[in-house]
Structure formats: C-alpha cells, structure tokens
Design a protein around this motif. Structure first.
Motif, PDB file in Angstrom:
ATOM      1  N   TRP A  97       0.837  -1.197   0.000  1.00 20.34           N
ATOM      2  CA  TRP A  97       0.000   0.000   0.000  1.00 20.34           C
ATOM      3  C   TRP A  97       0.871   1.246   0.000  1.00 20.34           C
ATOM      4  N   GLY A  98       0.260   2.348  -0.381  1.00 17.41           N
ATOM      5  CA  GLY A  98       0.936   3.634  -0.378  1.00 17.41           C
ATOM      6  C   GLY A  98      -0.077   4.745  -0.512  1.00 17.41           C
ATOM      7  N   THR A  99       0.290   5.927  -0.036  1.00 14.34           N
ATOM      8  CA  THR A  99      -0.638   7.066  -0.078  1.00 14.34           C
ATOM      9  C   THR A  99      -0.032   8.312  -0.709  1.00 14.34           C
ATOM     10  N   LEU A 100       1.295   8.446  -0.667  1.00 16.48           N
ATOM     11  CA  LEU A 100       1.936   9.703  -1.052  1.00 16.48           C
ATOM     12  C   LEU A 100       2.249   9.715  -2.539  1.00 16.48           C
ATOM     13  N   THR A 101       1.803  10.752  -3.217  1.00 18.82           N
ATOM     14  CA  THR A 101       1.989  10.845  -4.669  1.00 18.82           C
ATOM     15  C   THR A 101       2.751  12.092  -5.086  1.00 18.82           C
ATOM     16  N   ARG A 102       3.028  12.994  -4.156  1.00 15.57           N
ATOM     17  CA  ARG A 102       3.731  14.239  -4.506  1.00 15.57           C
ATOM     18  C   ARG A 102       5.228  14.062  -4.289  1.00 15.57           C
ATOM     19  N   HIS A 103       6.002  14.420  -5.321  1.00 15.46           N
ATOM     20  CA  HIS A 103       7.460  14.353  -5.226  1.00 15.46           C
ATOM     21  C   HIS A 103       7.950  15.168  -4.044  1.00 15.46           C
ATOM     22  N   ASP A 104       8.949  14.618  -3.334  1.00 18.39           N
ATOM     23  CA  ASP A 104       9.557  15.236  -2.157  1.00 18.39           C
ATOM     24  C   ASP A 104       8.607  15.292  -0.962  1.00 18.39           C
ATOM     25  N   ILE A 131      11.732   6.013  -1.602  1.00 15.04           N
ATOM     26  CA  ILE A 131      10.721   5.700  -2.609  1.00 15.04           C
ATOM     27  C   ILE A 131       9.664   4.793  -1.988  1.00 15.04           C
ATOM     28  N   ASN A 132       8.390   4.989  -2.378  1.00 19.93           N
ATOM     29  CA  ASN A 132       7.322   4.122  -1.895  1.00 19.93           C
ATOM     30  C   ASN A 132       6.799   3.258  -3.044  1.00 19.93           C
ATOM     31  N   ALA A 133       5.790   2.461  -2.769  1.00 23.86           N
ATOM     32  CA  ALA A 133       5.275   1.521  -3.760  1.00 23.86           C
ATOM     33  C   ALA A 133       4.505   2.211  -4.881  1.00 23.86           C
ATOM     34  N   LEU A 134       4.221   3.508  -4.714  1.00 23.33           N
ATOM     35  CA  LEU A 134       3.584   4.293  -5.774  1.00 23.33           C
ATOM     36  C   LEU A 134       4.616   4.946  -6.683  1.00 23.33           C
TER      37      LEU A 134
END
Length: 355
Positions: A97-104, A131-134
C-alpha cells in the motif's frame, strides 16, 4: 570486527558513561560489479543485466541483534555502467500500500525503501533517496548528520534519476494477499560526482559508504482501506545495522567496493583501515557523552577512560572548535599508512603520515 573491545579502560579508572546505544555488529560489505548486460529500469529484476549480480544479505533490524529479525525479507543489489549507478531491491510484503503521490513528500510516512550514499566516506555531504510503492520519490542532501547540525537540503534534486516499481499483487487492495514489490533506481554519475568529489564512474577498487533502509508500518483495515495502527512506531530494517534508530550515522554504514571484473568473480575484502575508523567513531560517541556529563570535550584518552595501548598511534588534541582524535591505519593494497582524524562534528578524513 566488533568495535566494543577497542575501548579499553585504564587500570583503576572508572568506566565513562557509555553511549546509550551504538552498533557492535560488524558492518556489511559488498562488491558492486559492472552490469554484464543492459538494465531496463522497469521495476522487474529478470533481465540479463541483473541475473548474475549477487544479492546483499537479508536486512536486519536497525538496532541489530538487540531486536527480533524482520517479519518480511528484504534484499538489494547494486551494479554500474558508464552512465548509472544502479540499485535494485526486492521487498516481501503481503499487503502493498501507499498514499503519497507528490514528489519530495516525507516518504517514510508510508512503507518505503531508502538509499544512503556517502561516496568519500567522510560522514559529511551525503545523499538520501526514499521511494514508496507508488513510485513517489524524495531526494535530499545532508551537509552533515542531523545531530551535528545538518542541515538537510530538501531542494537538492537528482536530474536524470530513473525509478520504477513493480508490484507482485494489487496495490492498495486489502481484499487479497500480495507477494511484495520490487524497485529499480538508476542514479546518473553526473549528479553523484557532486558529492563524490571525484570522477565517476569510480575507479576499479574504489570504496563508498552505502546503506539501505526499509520502513514498515503495522496496519489495520478501516472501511476497506489500509490505516496505520495508532500509537505504534514503525519498524526499521536495514542492510548494515546502526545499533540505534538513526540512519544518519554514516560511520556505521556498509562498505561497497566497485569492480570492473565479471560478476561474482571477486570476493569482498575488508577495508584494512576500517577497524581504526570504527575506533574513532566510538571515540566520538564517548566524547559526546563526556561533553553532556561535564560540559566540555575531553582533552585526553584518560579523560575518556580509554587505554591508549588499544591503538598505539592514537592521539587527541584540543582545537579552537572542539577536538581532533586521530590514529594511523594501513591502506588497501599495502599502500603507505595514513592518519585518520575525526572532529567534534563527526567528519573523518585521512592525511599522509608525516615522515
């Protein structure tokens, strides 16, 4: 080599208050071979360029043997060619799972994988990438470790960095069980030269300080979505154990040796200067405790309760800024020994030994 036995007490001296936590396990080592074929950065690790490249050891808890082994396996690989330094990792994970989509974004608020690079091994001016799974990334530059005043340069970017993630399962779907996720990172040499302060790709036999971390949060499912378990700290699983929950201690990172040889034809050889450098890191930790206890830096080995016989060439000197502790150490390949010096801000550097 364990660090702990190198700090010996003088007869009749009282032991100094030990640092609350420090690493005692041996640091990891790895030979980074030239990729034997093209690497396509797509998150999958099945191409020819990766097949012959060895894995690191499975990751352990950041605190080392003091903590249980990780619940899920994590391994990494490294390779290089004329254009890039490659990092790949495979993370077992039954719920991706992952939630963050904005660079930095602050990526470790999700489950993530992190890379730490200190090319010249001086504990200062090192890079970090998360880095996350997104496939959302965060790159930042540390002028020096946080506890030495930082700062972290969040505006630092890695132009030309190529990243990819492959999920073996379904992302953000609590209704099934996944196998995990893998990732590939291609760091362009042009940017790494800025912190390496030497031409890249590195010459054959060059050593970098490197570490990897995986942040894993315990979760629950609420209204069909993943949520972190409240009031529960994250797990930190790493390649080279730190002894404390703090990745920003480059003196404890692993050694990566670059090789132009065919994969798996050269064995890792420990850095002959590493025991002396580890000793100086431990001296630095003892100095921090001494200053907290006494309001000043120690000016002698005796003040720290250290037996100078542990390293006959050891010396410590007061400076206008704090102190400089140093010791002579051999060089790889039988070269002339050098004197390694660590300062109050944890920067460590070598100089030729004066005749």
């Amino acid at each position: 080599m364990l660090i702990a036995p190198l700090l010996l007490l003088l007869p009749g001296s009282s032991p100094p208050p030990p640092p609350p936590q420090y690493r005692t396990e041996e640091a990891r080592g790895y030979v980074c071979f030239r990729a034997p074929g093209p690497i396509v950065v797509d998150g999958r690790l099945d191409e020819e360029g990766w097949r012959a490249i060895p894995w690191t050891e499975p990751f352990v808890d950041i605190e080392g043997d003091a903590r249980p082994r990780p619940r899920f396996r994590t391994r990494a690989k490294m390779a290089w060619d004329d254009d890039f330094f490659y990092v790949a990792a495979d993370l077992e994970e039954p719920h991706v799972w992952g939630t963050l989509t904005r660079h930095d974004s602050v990526i470790f608020r999700d489950n993530d994988f992190e890379v730490f690079l200190d090319p010249d091994g001086d504990h200062h001016l090192y890079g970090e990438f998360e880095i996350n799974a997104l496939n959302t990334g965060w790159d930042l530059l540390l002028v020096k470790p946080y506890r030495d005043g930082g700062p972290a340069v969040d505006s630092w970017e890695i132009p030309g960095l190529v990243t990819a993630v492959h999920v073996r399962g379904t992302l953000n779907d609590p209704g099934d069980e996944d196998e995990g996720w893998s990732l590939e990172l291609a760091f362009p040499w042009g940017v790494l030269e800025e912190i390496a302060r030497t031409p890249c790709p590195p010459p054959d036999g060059d050593r970098w300080r490197v570490n990897f971390s995986r942040v894993e949060w315990q979760h629950q499912v609420v209204d069909g979505r993943y949520r972190k378990v409240p009031d529960t700290r994250e797990d930190n699983w790493v390649w080279s154990p730190q002894g404390v929950v703090d990745m920003h201690r480059p003196g404890y990172w692993g050694d990566v040796v670059f090789s132009a040889a065919a994969p798996d034809t050269v064995a890792f050889e420990p850095d002959p200067s590493r025991p002396a450098r580890d000793f100086l890191v431990r001296v630095s930790e003892a100095q921090r405790v001494h200053r907290q206890e006494n309001g000043r830096w120690a000016a002698s080995a005796e003040d720290l309760g250290i037996d100078p016989a542990a390293f006959p060439t050891f010396r410590i000197e007061a400076t206008t800024d704090g102190y400089a502790a140093s010791v002579e150490a051999p060089e790889a390949g039988g070269g002339e020994p050098r004197r390694w010096t660590i300062r109050q801000d944890s920067r460590i550097s070598p100089e030729p030994v004066s005749p």
